[in-house]
Scaffold this motif. Structure first.
Motif, mmCIF file in Angstrom:
data_model
loop_
_atom_site.group_PDB
_atom_site.id
_atom_site.type_symbol
_atom_site.label_atom_id
_atom_site.label_comp_id
_atom_site.label_asym_id
_atom_site.label_seq_id
_atom_site.Cartn_x
_atom_site.Cartn_y
_atom_site.Cartn_z
ATOM 1 N N HIS A 63 0.836 -1.198 0.000
ATOM 2 C CA HIS A 63 0.000 0.000 0.000
ATOM 3 C C HIS A 63 0.874 1.252 0.000
ATOM 4 N N SER A 64 0.426 2.274 -0.693
ATOM 5 C CA SER A 64 1.172 3.532 -0.769
ATOM 6 C C SER A 64 0.998 4.332 0.525
ATOM 7 N N LYS A 65 1.800 5.370 0.673
ATOM 8 C CA LYS A 65 1.696 6.246 1.845
ATOM 9 C C LYS A 65 0.300 6.876 1.901
ATOM 10 N N ALA A 66 -0.226 7.324 0.768
ATOM 11 C CA ALA A 66 -1.561 7.937 0.727
ATOM 12 C C ALA A 66 -2.630 6.943 1.158
ATOM 13 N N GLN A 67 -2.486 5.689 0.737
ATOM 14 C CA GLN A 67 -3.439 4.657 1.147
ATOM 15 C C GLN A 67 -3.354 4.400 2.643
ATOM 16 N N ARG A 68 -2.133 4.330 3.176
ATOM 17 C CA ARG A 68 -1.959 4.103 4.621
ATOM 18 C C ARG A 68 -2.615 5.219 5.425
ATOM 19 N N ILE A 69 -2.457 6.454 4.977
ATOM 20 C CA ILE A 69 -3.065 7.600 5.670
ATOM 21 C C ILE A 69 -4.582 7.487 5.622
ATOM 22 N N ALA A 70 -5.125 7.150 4.458
ATOM 23 C CA ALA A 70 -6.581 7.028 4.309
ATOM 24 C C ALA A 70 -7.127 5.885 5.169
ATOM 25 N N ILE A 71 -6.413 4.756 5.222
ATOM 26 C CA ILE A 71 -6.851 3.612 6.023
ATOM 27 C C ILE A 71 -6.792 3.959 7.514
ATOM 28 N N ALA A 72 -5.710 4.612 7.945
ATOM 29 C CA ALA A 72 -5.586 5.009 9.353
ATOM 30 C C ALA A 72 -6.695 5.987 9.735
ATOM 31 N N HIS A 73 -7.023 6.902 8.838
ATOM 32 C CA HIS A 73 -8.099 7.860 9.099
ATOM 33 C C HIS A 73 -9.447 7.140 9.205
ATOM 34 N N ARG A 74 -9.665 6.183 8.315
ATOM 35 C CA ARG A 74 -10.925 5.430 8.335
ATOM 36 C C ARG A 74 -11.046 4.578 9.597
ATOM 37 N N ASP A 75 -10.001 3.805 9.908
ATOM 38 C CA ASP A 75 -10.064 2.847 11.014
ATOM 39 C C ASP A 75 -9.825 3.489 12.381
ATOM 40 N N GLN A 76 -9.075 4.578 12.425
ATOM 41 C CA GLN A 76 -8.739 5.292 13.662
ATOM 42 C C GLN A 76 -7.830 4.501 14.597
ATOM 43 N N HIS A 77 -7.664 3.216 14.398
ATOM 44 C CA HIS A 77 -6.845 2.359 15.256
ATOM 45 C C HIS A 77 -6.739 1.004 14.578
ATOM 46 N N ARG A 78 -6.061 0.077 15.211
ATOM 47 C CA ARG A 78 -5.928 -1.274 14.658
ATOM 48 C C ARG A 78 -7.303 -1.941 14.641
ATOM 49 N N THR A 79 -7.468 -2.938 13.821
ATOM 50 C CA THR A 79 -8.782 -3.567 13.672
ATOM 51 C C THR A 79 -8.858 -4.940 14.341
ATOM 52 N N THR A 80 -7.936 -5.204 15.274
ATOM 53 C CA THR A 80 -7.960 -6.457 16.014
ATOM 54 C C THR A 80 -8.594 -6.216 17.379
ATOM 55 N N ASP A 81 -9.451 -7.129 17.782
ATOM 56 C CA ASP A 81 -10.075 -7.034 19.095
ATOM 57 C C ASP A 81 -9.002 -7.121 20.182
ATOM 58 N N CYS A 82 -9.089 -6.268 21.192
ATOM 59 C CA CYS A 82 -8.189 -6.292 22.356
ATOM 60 C C CYS A 82 -6.729 -6.020 22.002
ATOM 61 N N CYS A 83 -6.466 -5.083 21.131
ATOM 62 C CA CYS A 83 -5.099 -4.698 20.785
ATOM 63 C C CYS A 83 -5.029 -3.172 20.848
ATOM 64 N N ASP A 84 -3.950 -2.637 21.409
ATOM 65 C CA ASP A 84 -3.881 -1.194 21.607
ATOM 66 C C ASP A 84 -2.762 -0.496 20.823
ATOM 67 N N TRP A 85 -2.287 -1.116 19.769
ATOM 68 C CA TRP A 85 -1.227 -0.503 18.976
ATOM 69 C C TRP A 85 -1.775 0.691 18.196
ATOM 70 N N PRO A 86 -1.004 1.787 18.104
ATOM 71 C CA PRO A 86 -1.440 2.953 17.325
ATOM 72 C C PRO A 86 -1.300 2.687 15.823
ATOM 73 N N PRO A 87 -2.091 3.380 14.994
ATOM 74 C CA PRO A 87 -2.069 3.146 13.543
ATOM 75 C C PRO A 87 -0.678 3.275 12.913
ATOM 76 N N GLY A 88 0.114 4.225 13.387
ATOM 77 C CA GLY A 88 1.435 4.444 12.796
ATOM 78 C C GLY A 88 2.395 3.293 12.972
ATOM 79 N N MET A 89 2.117 2.403 13.909
ATOM 80 C CA MET A 89 2.993 1.256 14.147
ATOM 81 C C MET A 89 2.416 -0.037 13.586
ATOM 82 N N CYS A 90 1.253 0.054 12.948
ATOM 83 C CA CYS A 90 0.587 -1.135 12.401
ATOM 84 C C CYS A 90 0.983 -1.399 10.953
#
Length: 141
Positions: A63-90
Motif C-alpha cells: 500500500h502507498s503512503k496515501a493509502q496508509r493515511i486514508a486507512i488510518a483515518h478510516r479505522d482510527q486504530h488497529r482492527t484487532t479485538d483487544c489490541c492497543d497498537w497505534p495506527p502508525g505502528m501497524c
C-alpha cells in the motif's frame, strides 16, 4: 496507453456524457478505453483530491503512503479485538490476502499490529470477523 476522462461536453457525448481521450488525441468511449487497457495489461487507478493513488489494483503489492493515511483515518486504530497498537505502528493487511487475489486498495485493507499480522498469515490460527469490522484470532485445535 493512457486515457483520461473528458467531461467538458456533457451534452454532446455518448448517452451518459462520458468519453476518454487517447494519447493520440482520438476521442474514444469508456468501453473502448477499458478494452485497450485490459489488452495492454493495465489497471485503472483511483486518485484522491491531491492526485495520490488510492486504488492500485494488483499491479502493486504494498500500500502507498496515501493509502496508509486514508486507512488510518478510516479505522482510527488497529482492527484487532483487544489490541492497543497505534495506527502508525501497524501493518496494512490485504483482506483477502494479496497472494490469493486480494487487491491493493483501501476497501480490502485493515490495520494489524505486527503480531496479529503474522497470525493472519499463520495457518495455525483462525480469523473470526466480529461485528463492527474488527477481527479476532484463535489457535486452531
Amino acid at each position: 496507453m493512457s486515457a483520461s476522462p473528458d467531461h467538458s461536453g456533457w451534452d454532446r457525448r455518448s448517452a451518459n456524457g462520458s468519453s476518454a481521450t487517447a494519447p493520440t488525441g482520438a476521442v474514444i468511449s469508456p468501453g473502448q478505453a477499458r478494452r485497450l487497457a485490459c489488452e495492454a495489461g493495465l489497471l485503472p487507478m483511483v486518485l484522491n483530491g491531491k492526485s495520490e493513488v488510492l486504488d492500485l489494483g494488483r499491479r502493486r503489492r504494498l500500500h502507498s503512503k496515501a493509502q496508509r493515511i486514508a486507512i488510518a483515518h478510516r479505522d482510527q486504530h488497529r482492527t484487532t479485538d483487544c489490541c492497543d497498537w497505534p495506527p502508525g505502528m501497524c501493518h496494512v493487511h490485504h483482506d483477502p490476502s494479496w497472494a490469493t487475489g486480494g487487491p491493493t486498495d483501501i476497501e480490502h485493507a485493515r490495520l494489524l499490529c505486527p503480531r496479529h499480522h503474522a497470525r493472519a498469515h499463520d495457518p495455525t490460527y483462525e480469523t473470526t470477523r466480529l461485528p463492527g469490522g474488527k477481527v479476532a484470532f484463535t489457535r486452531r485445535t
